[in-house]
Design an enzyme around this catalytic site. Structure first.
Site, PDB file in Angstrom:
ATOM      1  N   PHE A  45      15.951  50.362  -4.295  1.00 59.92           N
ATOM      2  CA  PHE A  45      14.811  51.276  -4.197  1.00 59.92           C
ATOM      3  C   PHE A  45      13.489  50.549  -4.105  1.00 59.92           C
ATOM      4  O   PHE A  45      13.415  49.329  -4.207  1.00 59.92           O
ATOM      5  CB  PHE A  45      14.830  52.269  -5.369  1.00 59.92           C
ATOM      6  CG  PHE A  45      14.516  51.665  -6.719  1.00 59.92           C
ATOM      7  CD1 PHE A  45      15.452  50.931  -7.431  1.00 59.92           C
ATOM      8  CD2 PHE A  45      13.272  51.852  -7.290  1.00 59.92           C
ATOM      9  CE1 PHE A  45      15.155  50.393  -8.685  1.00 59.92           C
ATOM     10  CE2 PHE A  45      12.955  51.323  -8.546  1.00 59.92           C
ATOM     11  CZ  PHE A  45      13.908  50.592  -9.229  1.00 59.92           C
ATOM     12  N   TYR A  58      17.970  47.995 -13.573  1.00 55.40           N
ATOM     13  CA  TYR A  58      16.912  48.508 -14.449  1.00 55.40           C
ATOM     14  C   TYR A  58      17.385  48.834 -15.859  1.00 55.40           C
ATOM     15  O   TYR A  58      16.578  49.186 -16.726  1.00 55.40           O
ATOM     16  CB  TYR A  58      16.133  49.638 -13.755  1.00 55.40           C
ATOM     17  CG  TYR A  58      15.144  48.964 -12.816  1.00 55.40           C
ATOM     18  CD1 TYR A  58      13.833  48.753 -13.188  1.00 55.40           C
ATOM     19  CD2 TYR A  58      15.580  48.394 -11.624  1.00 55.40           C
ATOM     20  CE1 TYR A  58      12.954  48.043 -12.383  1.00 55.40           C
ATOM     21  CE2 TYR A  58      14.719  47.681 -10.814  1.00 55.40           C
ATOM     22  CZ  TYR A  58      13.404  47.506 -11.199  1.00 55.40           C
ATOM     23  OH  TYR A  58      12.551  46.778 -10.419  1.00 55.40           O
ATOM     24  N   ALA A  66      16.197  41.706  -5.861  1.00 59.88           N
ATOM     25  CA  ALA A  66      16.426  43.023  -5.276  1.00 59.88           C
ATOM     26  C   ALA A  66      16.158  44.105  -6.317  1.00 59.88           C
ATOM     27  O   ALA A  66      16.549  43.962  -7.478  1.00 59.88           O
ATOM     28  CB  ALA A  66      17.867  43.128  -4.789  1.00 59.88           C
ATOM     29  N   LYS A  67      15.496  45.175  -5.885  1.00 61.28           N
ATOM     30  CA  LYS A  67      15.261  46.297  -6.808  1.00 61.28           C
ATOM     31  C   LYS A  67      16.491  47.192  -6.773  1.00 61.28           C
ATOM     32  O   LYS A  67      16.496  48.262  -6.167  1.00 61.28           O
ATOM     33  CB  LYS A  67      14.027  47.093  -6.360  1.00 61.28           C
ATOM     34  CG  LYS A  67      12.716  46.534  -6.867  1.00 61.28           C
ATOM     35  CD  LYS A  67      11.533  47.361  -6.419  1.00 61.28           C
ATOM     36  CE  LYS A  67      11.264  48.581  -7.271  1.00 61.28           C
ATOM     37  NZ  LYS A  67      10.809  48.324  -8.639  1.00 61.28           N
ATOM     38  N   THR A  68      17.564  46.719  -7.403  1.00 63.18           N
ATOM     39  CA  THR A  68      18.777  47.547  -7.442  1.00 63.18           C
ATOM     40  C   THR A  68      18.673  48.499  -8.624  1.00 63.18           C
ATOM     41  O   THR A  68      18.147  48.139  -9.686  1.00 63.18           O
ATOM     42  CB  THR A  68      20.051  46.683  -7.598  1.00 63.18           C
ATOM     43  OG1 THR A  68      19.946  45.911  -8.783  1.00 63.18           O
ATOM     44  CG2 THR A  68      20.238  45.755  -6.416  1.00 63.18           C
TER      45      THR A  68
END
Ligand code: PMP
Length: 311
Positions: free
Chosen positions: A38, A164, A158-160
Site C-alpha cells: 500500500f 505493520y 516495501a509497505k506490505t
C-alpha cells in the site's frame, strides 16, 4: 484517535463504488497473510485554488509499482491509471480540507497456501480526511524493545500490509510507556526509524539519517527533506548507521513521513534534545516543507497534483 472519515466513493475491483460497498471476503489471501502492498499519500487543501494538492503522487505510485516484484504482483491498471484513480477519488470526495489517500494492491485469490506465484492481485483505493497525525510542535519519544523487521525477513523497503504488525507493536509499547512515539532499533542495535516515519539527526549543521540498508522504509518525505536541505539551505546530508546514544547527544532530532510531516523530537528516553525546543534547522526545514506541500513554492510546484474539487 477518532474513526476515519472516508470519502463517499472508493475504487474497488475496477469500479468507482460507494465506500461502504467496497468489501473483501474473509477468504481473501491478503486478509489471511498480509500480502498487500500500500501507499499513504497526503493531499493539502489550498483554499485560493479551491483544490486539494496531492503531494508527490507520482513518487508514491512509483514506489508501490516498483515493489510489485517483491510480492510478485500484477494488476491491469497502469501507473498512470493508478494516479488518475487517486486524483478522481479526491475530487469526488468533495473534501475541502487536508486528506490522506490510501491505494492498496492486494492478493485477492482464495488460495489457502501462503505463497506468491500465481496468486492474483487487485487494486483498491480510498480517501479520508486527515489533519496532523502526530504533534508537529515536539514529541517525547522512547526507544522500544521491539526490533525493526529486517529486509531478509519481511522486506522493510516495501509497505506490505503484514509488516505493520511491527509498527503496531512498536507504537503500542511506546504509548503504554507514556511516550508520544517510538524509535525502533535494528537487530544489530543500530537505529532504524520511528514506527511509521523516518528520522534525521542534526549534528554540527549536518543532517544524518540511516541509509536504505538499515532496514528502513525508504521514505518519500525523507527524499524531500534531503533535497530541500541540500538545495535550499546548503546543508550536508549524510546517510550512515546511527547508534542509539547518538540520539541522546545530537543537536536536533526530527521525524519525517507523509503522516508525520516534519515533527521535531523534544526528548528521547527522557533525555532532552538540545534545549528541548524545536531546533533552528528543524524549524526552517519544517516551515519550508509546509510551504512546499501547500503549493506555495513555484520551484517545487511540480510535486503538487491539483485535484480540482467537485461541487
Ligand atoms: N517508515 C515507515 C515504516 C512508514 O510507514 C512510513 C510512512 N509511509 C515512513 C517511514 C515514511 O515514508 P513516507 O515519507 O514515504 O511517507
Amino acid at each position: 484517535m477518532p474513526e476515519m472519515e472516508a470519502g463517499r466513493t472508493a475504487y474497488f475491483e475496477g469500479n468507482y463504488v460507494p465506500t461502504e460497498d467496497a468489501q473483501v471476503s474473509i477468504l481473501t489471501h491478503a486478509f489471511n497473510y498480509g500480502t498487500g502492498l500500500f501507499e499513504g499519500i497526503r493531499g493539502y487543501y489550498n483554499s485560493e485554488e479551491d483544490s486539494v494538492l496531492i503531494f508527490r503522487l507520482r513518487e508514491h505510485i512509483d514506489r508501490m509499482v516498483r515493489n510489485f516484484s517483491i510480492l510478485k504482483m500484477d494488476i491491469p491498471e497502469s501507473s498512470e491509471e493508478l494516479e488518475r484513480v487517486c486524483v478522481e477519488l479526491v475530487k469526488r470526495s468533495g473534501f475541502r480540507e487536508d486528506v490522506y489517500i490510501r491505494p492498496i494492491c492486494y492478493k485477492n485469490d482464495r488460495i489457502l497456501a501462503p505463497k506468491l506465484t500465481g496468486v492474483g492481485s487487485k487494486f483498491c483505493c480510498y480517501v479520508i480526511k486527515l489533519g496532523d497525525y502526530v504533534d508537529v510542535s515536539g514529541l517525547d519519544v522512547g526507544v522500544v524493545s521491539w526490533r525493526r523487521l529486517s529486509d531478509n525477513a519481511i522486506p522493510s523497503r516495501a509497505k506490505t500490509t503484514g509488516s505493520y504488525v511491527n509498527s503496531a507493536l512498536a507504537s503500542d509499547e511506546a504509548a503504554q510507556a507514556g511516550f508520544d512515539e517510538a524509535i525502533v532499533l535494528r537487530e544489530d542495535g543500530s537505529v532504524a526509524e520511528g514506527s511509521a516515519m523516518n528520522l534525521f539527526m542534526v549534528m554540527d549543521d549536518t543532517l544524518i539519517t540511516p541509509p536504505p540498508s538499515s532496514d528502513i522504509l525508504v521514505g518519500i518525505t525523507r527524499a524531500t527533506v534531503m533535497e530541500l536541505a541540500r538545495e535550499e539551505f546548503g546543508l550536508d546530508v549524510v546517510e550512515r548507521a546511527v547508534s542509539r546514544t547518538e540520539l541522546y547527544v545530537c543537536d536536533e532530532l526530527f521525524f519525517c513521513g507523509t503522516g508525520a510531516q516534519i515533527a521535531p523530537v523534544r526528548s528521547v528516553d527522557r533525555r532532552l534534545i538540545g534545549s528541548g525546543g524545536t531546533g533552528p534547522i528543524t524549524k526552517k526545514l519544517q516551515d519550508f516543507y509546509f510551504e512546499v506541500v501547500q503549493g506555495r513554492v513555484e520551484k517545487y510546484r511540480h510535486w503538487c497534483t491539483p485535484s480540482g474539487q467537485s461541487h
